[in-house]
Design a protein around this motif. Structure first.
Motif, PDB file in Angstrom:
ATOM      1  N   PRO A  36      55.785  37.957   3.526  1.00  0.00           N
ATOM      2  CA  PRO A  36      55.341  39.295   3.944  1.00  0.00           C
ATOM      3  C   PRO A  36      56.190  40.374   3.275  1.00  0.00           C
ATOM      4  N   ASP A  37      55.613  41.559   3.159  1.00  0.00           N
ATOM      5  CA  ASP A  37      56.343  42.695   2.584  1.00  0.00           C
ATOM      6  C   ASP A  37      56.776  43.593   3.738  1.00  0.00           C
ATOM      7  N   LEU A  38      58.075  43.538   4.068  1.00  0.00           N
ATOM      8  CA  LEU A  38      58.610  44.239   5.227  1.00  0.00           C
ATOM      9  C   LEU A  38      59.514  45.375   4.771  1.00  0.00           C
ATOM     10  N   LEU A  39      59.170  46.589   5.152  1.00  0.00           N
ATOM     11  CA  LEU A  39      59.858  47.772   4.638  1.00  0.00           C
ATOM     12  C   LEU A  39      61.305  47.865   5.089  1.00  0.00           C
ATOM     13  N   ARG A  40      61.661  47.179   6.174  1.00  0.00           N
ATOM     14  CA  ARG A  40      63.050  47.271   6.643  1.00  0.00           C
ATOM     15  C   ARG A  40      64.008  46.459   5.779  1.00  0.00           C
ATOM     16  N   PHE A  41      63.478  45.673   4.852  1.00  0.00           N
ATOM     17  CA  PHE A  41      64.305  44.922   3.921  1.00  0.00           C
ATOM     18  C   PHE A  41      64.081  45.443   2.507  1.00  0.00           C
ATOM     19  N   VAL A  59      53.355  30.547  -4.391  1.00  0.00           N
ATOM     20  CA  VAL A  59      53.891  31.549  -3.477  1.00  0.00           C
ATOM     21  C   VAL A  59      52.892  32.691  -3.385  1.00  0.00           C
ATOM     22  N   VAL A  60      52.618  33.133  -2.158  1.00  0.00           N
ATOM     23  CA  VAL A  60      51.633  34.191  -1.934  1.00  0.00           C
ATOM     24  C   VAL A  60      52.340  35.412  -1.347  1.00  0.00           C
ATOM     25  N   PRO A  61      52.670  36.405  -2.152  1.00  0.00           N
ATOM     26  CA  PRO A  61      53.253  37.625  -1.604  1.00  0.00           C
ATOM     27  C   PRO A  61      52.191  38.484  -0.920  1.00  0.00           C
ATOM     28  N   HIS A  62      52.590  39.132   0.165  1.00  0.00           N
ATOM     29  CA  HIS A  62      51.698  40.056   0.857  1.00  0.00           C
ATOM     30  C   HIS A  62      51.852  41.443   0.228  1.00  0.00           C
ATOM     31  N   ILE A  63      50.737  42.102   0.003  1.00  0.00           N
ATOM     32  CA  ILE A  63      50.720  43.426  -0.622  1.00  0.00           C
ATOM     33  C   ILE A  63      50.145  44.427   0.374  1.00  0.00           C
ATOM     34  N   ARG A  64      50.925  45.447   0.706  1.00  0.00           N
ATOM     35  CA  ARG A  64      50.486  46.486   1.638  1.00  0.00           C
ATOM     36  C   ARG A  64      49.636  47.523   0.890  1.00  0.00           C
ATOM     37  N   ALA A  65      48.366  47.608   1.251  1.00  0.00           N
ATOM     38  CA  ALA A  65      47.449  48.495   0.536  1.00  0.00           C
ATOM     39  C   ALA A  65      47.894  49.949   0.590  1.00  0.00           C
ATOM     40  N   ILE A  66      48.402  50.393   1.732  1.00  0.00           N
ATOM     41  CA  ILE A  66      48.718  51.818   1.878  1.00  0.00           C
ATOM     42  C   ILE A  66      49.952  52.241   1.092  1.00  0.00           C
ATOM     43  N   ASP A  67      50.694  51.295   0.526  1.00  0.00           N
ATOM     44  CA  ASP A  67      51.898  51.641  -0.227  1.00  0.00           C
ATOM     45  C   ASP A  67      51.654  51.861  -1.718  1.00  0.00           C
ATOM     46  N   GLN A  89      46.291  45.664   5.031  1.00  0.00           N
ATOM     47  CA  GLN A  89      46.233  47.127   5.099  1.00  0.00           C
ATOM     48  C   GLN A  89      47.628  47.718   5.185  1.00  0.00           C
ATOM     49  N   GLY A  90      48.460  47.149   6.060  1.00  0.00           N
ATOM     50  CA  GLY A  90      49.816  47.654   6.254  1.00  0.00           C
ATOM     51  C   GLY A  90      49.890  48.643   7.406  1.00  0.00           C
ATOM     52  N   ASP A  91      50.842  48.406   8.310  1.00  0.00           N
ATOM     53  CA  ASP A  91      51.047  49.347   9.409  1.00  0.00           C
ATOM     54  C   ASP A  91      51.771  50.593   8.897  1.00  0.00           C
ATOM     55  N   PRO A  92      51.533  51.744   9.506  1.00  0.00           N
ATOM     56  CA  PRO A  92      52.253  52.961   9.096  1.00  0.00           C
ATOM     57  C   PRO A  92      53.757  52.759   9.223  1.00  0.00           C
ATOM     58  N   PRO A  93      54.533  53.255   8.269  1.00  0.00           N
ATOM     59  CA  PRO A  93      55.984  53.048   8.301  1.00  0.00           C
ATOM     60  C   PRO A  93      56.646  53.869   9.395  1.00  0.00           C
ATOM     61  N   SER A  94      57.745  53.332   9.939  1.00  0.00           N
ATOM     62  CA  SER A  94      58.517  54.093  10.924  1.00  0.00           C
ATOM     63  C   SER A  94      59.329  55.187  10.252  1.00  0.00           C
ATOM     64  N   ASP A  95      59.664  54.988   8.971  1.00  0.00           N
ATOM     65  CA  ASP A  95      60.394  55.991   8.199  1.00  0.00           C
ATOM     66  C   ASP A  95      59.386  56.990   7.620  1.00  0.00           C
ATOM     67  N   LEU A  96      59.406  58.199   8.138  1.00  0.00           N
ATOM     68  CA  LEU A  96      58.426  59.195   7.714  1.00  0.00           C
ATOM     69  C   LEU A  96      58.619  59.638   6.267  1.00  0.00           C
TER      70      LEU A  96
END
Length: 245
Positions: A36-41, A59-67, A89-96
């Motif tokens: 997964p592609d996790l923004l906190r890392f 290996v299958v990387p996850h790609i967040r569409a909204i990024d 799709q990707g959840d909205p980031p906590s970091d604005l």
């Protein structure tokens, strides 16, 4: 032949490599790894995929569409060793301060099929977050865009699995399985993903292993694939009992 993929969290390079080696040793049934592609890392999923490919070629990387900026290269498209991606799709980031873009999953799948046709593109299926008819309409759009298969969010009920397998009959699906151990983990799934657990659900490691075995057997009998997400548990303790040997 059915396939089994295991999800690994890309916390950092050293931990990721350690986890990949451990999975290869304790769970030889794993034919592929999801990242997964996790923004906190700081380590991005496609970078992590390149790191562990000497251990797991698939290996299958996850790609967040909204990024993805509209004019930027697609993540992983220029990696000659990469063969598969999962677009979410990707959840909205906590970091604005983190910029996002008004992409849809379908638009990014379409871009991959057009700009990186050598890559197999998967999409996501979630049986809990919205009404089934809305999820199935979304799946139809993703397939029309070029998705070759689906990875599901975890399923926690055999009756739910049976319904979803009927809905997705004939599709190339990796059925998600994840342990939920303790009240905090259960609360996360109920609050964030709107999961409704069956009344006999037990949030213990032993019960989760037993359920995983039951679900893996059912999926294998139907000719499907499984997608194990050993979140917040010891990899060896969870995966070793699931090895078919």
């Amino acid at each position: 032949m059915t396939l089994t993929s295991v999800e690994l969290i890309p916390r950092d390079r050293e931990t990721l490599m350690h986890d990949a080696r451990e999975v290869s040793e304790v769970f030889p049934d794993a034919q592929m790894i999801n990242i997964p592609d996790l923004l906190r890392f700081p380590l991005r999923s496609w970078e992590a995929a390149a790191l562990i490919r000497p251990i797991f070629p698939r290996v299958v990387p996850h790609i967040r569409a909204i990024d993805i900026p509209p004019d930027a290269p697609l993540p992983g498209a220029e990696d000659e060793g990469l063969r598969e991606v999962l677009v979410v799709q990707g959840d909205p980031p906590s970091d604005l301060k983190h910029r996002t873009y008004p992409n849809t999953t379908e638009s990014i799948i379409t871009r991959y099929r057009r700009e990186a046709p050598h890559l197999t593109v998967y999409a996501a299926f979630d049986p809990y977050r919205r009404a089934p008819y809305l999820e199935m309409e979304a799946i139809a759009r993703k397939k029309d865009a070029g998705a070759a298969g689906l990875f599901t969010q975890p399923v926690f009920d055999m009756r739910m699995l049976d319904m979803c397998m009927n809905w997705l009959h004939g599709e190339n699906v990796f059925w998600g399985i994840s342990p939920v151990v303790g009240p905090k983990s259960r609360s996360y799934w109920e609050t964030t993903n709107h999961v409704i657990f069956p009344p006999d659900f037990e949030p213990t490691l032993e019960a989760n292993i037993a359920f995983a075995r039951q679900m893996m057997d059912a999926v294998a009998q139907a000719g499907g694939n499984t997608y194990l997400m050993p979140l917040r548990v010891n990899l060896a303790r969870y995966l070793t009992p699931l090895c078919r040997g």
